[in-house]
Write an enzyme that holds these catalytic residues in place. Sequence first.
Site, PDB file in Angstrom:
ATOM      1  N   TYR A  44       0.806  -1.221   0.000  1.00  0.00           N
ATOM      2  CA  TYR A  44       0.000   0.000   0.000  1.00  0.00           C
ATOM      3  C   TYR A  44       0.842   1.274   0.000  1.00  0.00           C
ATOM      4  O   TYR A  44       0.352   2.340  -0.363  1.00  0.00           O
ATOM      5  CB  TYR A  44      -0.982   0.025   1.183  1.00  0.00           C
ATOM      6  CG  TYR A  44      -0.392  -0.400   2.492  1.00  0.00           C
ATOM      7  CD1 TYR A  44       0.384   0.457   3.253  1.00  0.00           C
ATOM      8  CD2 TYR A  44      -0.606  -1.690   2.975  1.00  0.00           C
ATOM      9  CE1 TYR A  44       0.933   0.062   4.457  1.00  0.00           C
ATOM     10  CE2 TYR A  44      -0.062  -2.093   4.178  1.00  0.00           C
ATOM     11  CZ  TYR A  44       0.702  -1.220   4.922  1.00  0.00           C
ATOM     12  OH  TYR A  44       1.247  -1.626   6.113  1.00  0.00           O
ATOM     13  N   GLY A  47       1.184   3.755  -3.166  1.00  0.00           N
ATOM     14  CA  GLY A  47       0.258   4.822  -3.498  1.00  0.00           C
ATOM     15  C   GLY A  47      -0.225   5.630  -2.307  1.00  0.00           C
ATOM     16  O   GLY A  47      -1.029   6.535  -2.459  1.00  0.00           O
ATOM     17  N   HIS A  48       0.256   5.320  -1.112  1.00  0.00           N
ATOM     18  CA  HIS A  48      -0.251   5.994   0.103  1.00  0.00           C
ATOM     19  C   HIS A  48       0.899   6.469   0.967  1.00  0.00           C
ATOM     20  O   HIS A  48       1.239   5.814   1.946  1.00  0.00           O
ATOM     21  CB  HIS A  48      -1.132   5.034   0.900  1.00  0.00           C
ATOM     22  CG  HIS A  48      -2.060   5.702   1.859  1.00  0.00           C
ATOM     23  ND1 HIS A  48      -1.710   6.001   3.156  1.00  0.00           N
ATOM     24  CD2 HIS A  48      -3.337   6.128   1.713  1.00  0.00           C
ATOM     25  CE1 HIS A  48      -2.744   6.549   3.774  1.00  0.00           C
ATOM     26  NE2 HIS A  48      -3.734   6.638   2.909  1.00  0.00           N
ATOM     27  N   PHE A  49       1.528   7.455   0.766  1.00  0.00           N
ATOM     28  CA  PHE A  49       1.447   8.409  -0.315  1.00  0.00           C
ATOM     29  C   PHE A  49       2.824   8.506  -0.939  1.00  0.00           C
ATOM     30  O   PHE A  49       3.819   8.454  -0.197  1.00  0.00           O
ATOM     31  CB  PHE A  49       1.042   9.778   0.219  1.00  0.00           C
ATOM     32  CG  PHE A  49      -0.313   9.818   0.867  1.00  0.00           C
ATOM     33  CD1 PHE A  49      -1.455   9.941   0.094  1.00  0.00           C
ATOM     34  CD2 PHE A  49      -0.440   9.711   2.240  1.00  0.00           C
ATOM     35  CE1 PHE A  49      -2.714  10.000   0.700  1.00  0.00           C
ATOM     36  CE2 PHE A  49      -1.694   9.768   2.834  1.00  0.00           C
ATOM     37  CZ  PHE A  49      -2.832   9.895   2.072  1.00  0.00           C
ATOM     38  N   VAL A  54       2.563   6.733   4.617  1.00  0.00           N
ATOM     39  CA  VAL A  54       1.759   6.673   5.836  1.00  0.00           C
ATOM     40  C   VAL A  54       0.884   5.425   5.748  1.00  0.00           C
ATOM     41  O   VAL A  54       0.201   5.216   4.745  1.00  0.00           O
ATOM     42  CB  VAL A  54       0.860   7.921   5.988  1.00  0.00           C
ATOM     43  CG1 VAL A  54      -0.025   7.818   7.220  1.00  0.00           C
ATOM     44  CG2 VAL A  54       1.702   9.191   6.042  1.00  0.00           C
TER      45      VAL A  54
END
Length: 140
Positions: A44, A47-49, A54
């Site tokens: 994850y 894309g986060h971020f 985070v």
Amino acid sequence: MLNIDEIQKILPHRPPFLLVDRVEELEPGIRATGKKCVTMNEPYFQGHFPGKAVMPGVIILESLAQVGAICMLTVEGNEGKIVLFGGMDKVRFKRQVLPGDVLTLKVEISKSKGNFGVGTAIAYVDDQVAVEATLTFAIE
């Protein structure tokens, strides 16, 4: 108390969605404490971020739910079943969780009747609360 191999015998989850690395305390049907070592390799974080990794709050909640599921699936008669979310209440995000952090995931079952229950869940980084919530679950 439980290593990753033992956890995989209890939970149906598998990487990349197995979000508990070990269980340090366990009283079946009452409470459990697990650990999640957060690394930059988590899918994850792509894309986060970008530029500011985070851990998503929903993933922290899922980690807590998996610890709660371990707590309930180790009760005699619940082996091999699945624990599903029934709801989330009083969710509070208090601290960001970043790569390199180690989450301590504590769940205490406050109500349990038949196949339904409620637990108080708190995720910590060091001694700081990252997330707290009341989780409702159903065992299927």
